[in-house]
Design an enzyme around this catalytic site. Structure first.
Site, PDB file in Angstrom:
ATOM      1  N   SER A  32      31.076 -32.032  11.393  1.00 36.44           N
ATOM      2  CA  SER A  32      32.089 -32.708  10.581  1.00 36.44           C
ATOM      3  C   SER A  32      33.024 -31.655   9.995  1.00 36.44           C
ATOM      4  CB  SER A  32      31.430 -33.475   9.443  1.00 36.44           C
ATOM      5  OG  SER A  32      30.460 -34.343   9.965  1.00 36.44           O
ATOM      6  N   HIS A  63      31.599 -39.048  15.871  1.00 35.88           N
ATOM      7  CA  HIS A  63      30.897 -38.042  16.671  1.00 35.88           C
ATOM      8  C   HIS A  63      31.061 -38.264  18.178  1.00 35.88           C
ATOM      9  CE1 HIS A  63      28.490 -35.580  13.805  1.00 35.88           C
ATOM     10  NE2 HIS A  63      28.731 -36.601  13.010  1.00 35.88           N
ATOM     11  N   HIS A  85      21.853 -36.529  16.906  1.00 38.62           N
ATOM     12  CA  HIS A  85      20.940 -36.163  15.822  1.00 38.62           C
ATOM     13  C   HIS A  85      19.575 -36.804  16.071  1.00 38.62           C
ATOM     14  CE1 HIS A  85      25.026 -35.825  14.217  1.00 38.62           C
ATOM     15  NE2 HIS A  85      24.550 -34.892  13.408  1.00 38.62           N
ATOM     16  N   TYR A  87      17.784 -38.373  14.053  1.00 37.42           N
ATOM     17  CA  TYR A  87      17.627 -39.684  13.397  1.00 37.42           C
ATOM     18  C   TYR A  87      18.174 -40.840  14.234  1.00 37.42           C
ATOM     19  CZ  TYR A  87      22.493 -38.830  11.988  1.00 37.42           C
ATOM     20  OH  TYR A  87      23.835 -38.542  11.990  1.00 37.42           O
ATOM     21  N   GLU A  88      18.939 -40.504  15.264  1.00 38.56           N
ATOM     22  CA  GLU A  88      19.444 -41.577  16.123  1.00 38.56           C
ATOM     23  C   GLU A  88      18.348 -42.156  17.011  1.00 38.56           C
ATOM     24  OE1 GLU A  88      23.599 -40.851  17.687  1.00 38.56           O
ATOM     25  OE2 GLU A  88      23.167 -38.899  16.822  1.00 38.56           O
ATOM     26  N   ALA A 115      28.248 -30.180   8.484  1.00 40.52           N
ATOM     27  CA  ALA A 115      28.489 -30.511   7.075  1.00 40.52           C
ATOM     28  C   ALA A 115      27.118 -30.551   6.407  1.00 40.52           C
ATOM     29  CB  ALA A 115      29.170 -31.858   6.956  1.00 40.52           C
ATOM     30  N   MET A 213      21.195 -32.499   8.516  1.00 39.29           N
ATOM     31  CA  MET A 213      20.381 -33.252   9.489  1.00 39.29           C
ATOM     32  C   MET A 213      20.573 -32.728  10.911  1.00 39.29           C
ATOM     33  SD  MET A 213      21.195 -37.033   7.948  1.00 39.29           S
ATOM     34  CE  MET A 213      21.286 -37.302   6.166  1.00 39.29           C
ATOM     35  N   SER A 214      20.993 -31.471  11.053  1.00 42.60           N
ATOM     36  CA  SER A 214      21.241 -30.917  12.398  1.00 42.60           C
ATOM     37  C   SER A 214      20.992 -29.414  12.386  1.00 42.60           C
ATOM     38  CB  SER A 214      22.696 -31.197  12.805  1.00 42.60           C
ATOM     39  OG  SER A 214      23.579 -30.446  11.998  1.00 42.60           O
ATOM     40  N   ASN A 237      29.312 -31.985   0.009  1.00 46.85           N
ATOM     41  CA  ASN A 237      28.917 -32.677  -1.236  1.00 46.85           C
ATOM     42  C   ASN A 237      27.844 -31.850  -1.910  1.00 46.85           C
ATOM     43  OD1 ASN A 237      27.346 -33.814   1.259  1.00 46.85           O
ATOM     44  ND2 ASN A 237      25.970 -34.088  -0.488  1.00 46.85           N
ATOM     45  N   HIS A 249      28.178 -41.546   3.666  1.00 48.71           N
ATOM     46  CA  HIS A 249      28.643 -40.849   4.869  1.00 48.71           C
ATOM     47  C   HIS A 249      30.157 -40.691   4.844  1.00 48.71           C
ATOM     48  CE1 HIS A 249      28.905 -39.514   9.001  1.00 48.71           C
ATOM     49  NE2 HIS A 249      29.722 -40.506   9.289  1.00 48.71           N
TER      50      HIS A 249
HETATM   51  N1  HPA Z   1      21.999 -34.258   2.803  1.00 46.02           N
HETATM   52  C1  HPA Z   1      21.710 -34.228   4.116  1.00 46.02           C
HETATM   53  N2  HPA Z   1      22.629 -34.082   5.058  1.00 46.02           N
HETATM   54  C2  HPA Z   1      23.896 -33.952   4.678  1.00 46.02           C
HETATM   55  C3  HPA Z   1      24.284 -33.963   3.335  1.00 46.02           C
HETATM   56  C4  HPA Z   1      23.282 -34.126   2.350  1.00 46.02           C
HETATM   57  O1  HPA Z   1      23.530 -34.153   1.131  1.00 46.02           O
HETATM   58  N3  HPA Z   1      25.630 -33.809   3.296  1.00 46.02           N
HETATM   59  C5  HPA Z   1      26.041 -33.692   4.587  1.00 46.02           C
HETATM   60  N4  HPA Z   1      25.000 -33.774   5.429  1.00 46.02           N
END
Ligand code: HPA
Length: 274
Positions: A32, A63, A85, A87-88, A115, A213-214, A237, A249
């Protein structure tokens, strides 16, 4: 004995080789914030993931997936626009399949971007963080199963996953271009739920500076396969519990996009020096 993973990776490479004989030196995985990165590339060829039999295709908005082959300066690169990912619902071997494929296409360096949520109290939304090391213990290890000797050794050393020389180049390049760059430890969790504040406190105690998450499983496999690896996180964030506002998201995407131009500049100037 034939190994299904080995065969799948090689089938993907074969399918790509039917379209192009381009040999990349640097592989770049766009996270991202780098959605428009293709604009920095002198594009020679593009291949949609959907045209590669067996290749995992992302289901996440923003994506959409393809390989972009071309040049950044004089450097031949392959760029992944979109990644899958864990989680998919994909098997962890499918999550790292693209890294394995890019290695077999000839890439010597893997530049990972993502990100991430900032855990370190000195981080701010929009910061860029050079990944110095990672925490992989919360996700399945993609090397579990019979070892594929053609790819790497059974018990690979992980004492320096993120290449020191590449990290030095990235820091120097950031300095030269007046791009502020933090440094820290990235922890990968499976997602797709964001963490709880208690989990973030746990990760902070464990030494993590950012969470996402990657990236970690890809870095691990690439290092195992002999690639030189580096990575940068865009802190999109501050992690759960560090701000009043719940995480979404859309907010993550928006914040990452805002950092895009600076992130693009840093990646481009670094790749030219690799
Ligand atoms: N947590 C997990 N994955 C993320 C976050 C987060 O705060 N921000 C961007 N990807």
């Amino acid at each position: 004995m034939a190994n299904a993973i080995y065969e799948k990776v090689n089938n993907c490479v074969e399918a790509i080789r039917k379209v192009t004989d381009f040999k990349p030196r640097v592989a770049i995985t766009l996270g991202s914030g780098l959605g428009n990165y293709a604009e920095q590339i002198d594009i020679k060829c593009e291949i949609s993931y959907s045209d590669i039999p067996g290749f995992p295709i992302s289901t996440v908005p923003g994506h959409a997936g393809k390989f972009i082959f071309g040049y950044v300066g004089d450097v031949p690169v392959v760029c992944m626009k979109g990644r899958v990912h864990y989680y998919e619902g994909y098997d962890i071997n499918d999550v790292v399949l693209p890294a394995r494929v890019m290695r077999l296409l000839g890439a010597e360096i893997l530049f990972l971007t993502n990100a991430a949520g900032g855990i370190n109290y000195t981080f701010d939304c929009g910061d860029l963080m050079l990944i110095a090391d990672h925490i992989s213990v919360f996700v399945p290890n993609p090397l579990i199963g019979p070892n594929i000797e053609e790819f790497g050794t059974r018990f690979p050393d992980m004492s320096c996953v993120y290449d020191k020389q590449l990290r030095d180049i990235i820091q120097q390049t950031a300095l030269e271009n007046a791009i502020p760059l933090k440094q820290g430890i990235y922890a990968q969790l499976t997602g797709p739920s964001f963490e709880t504040p208690a989990e973030i406190r746990m990760l902070r105690i464990l030494g993590a500076d950012a969470v996402g998450m990657s990236t970690v499983v890809e870095a691990l496999v690439a290092h195992y396969m002999g690639m030189r690896v580096c990575g940068i996180s865009c802190i999109s964030n501050l992690a759960a519990g560090m701000r009043e506002k719940p995480l979404s998201h859309e907010d993550v995407q928006e914040a990452a996009d805002k950092t895009g131009p600076l992130f693009e500049k840093l990646v481009t100037e670094c790749v030219k020096k690799f």
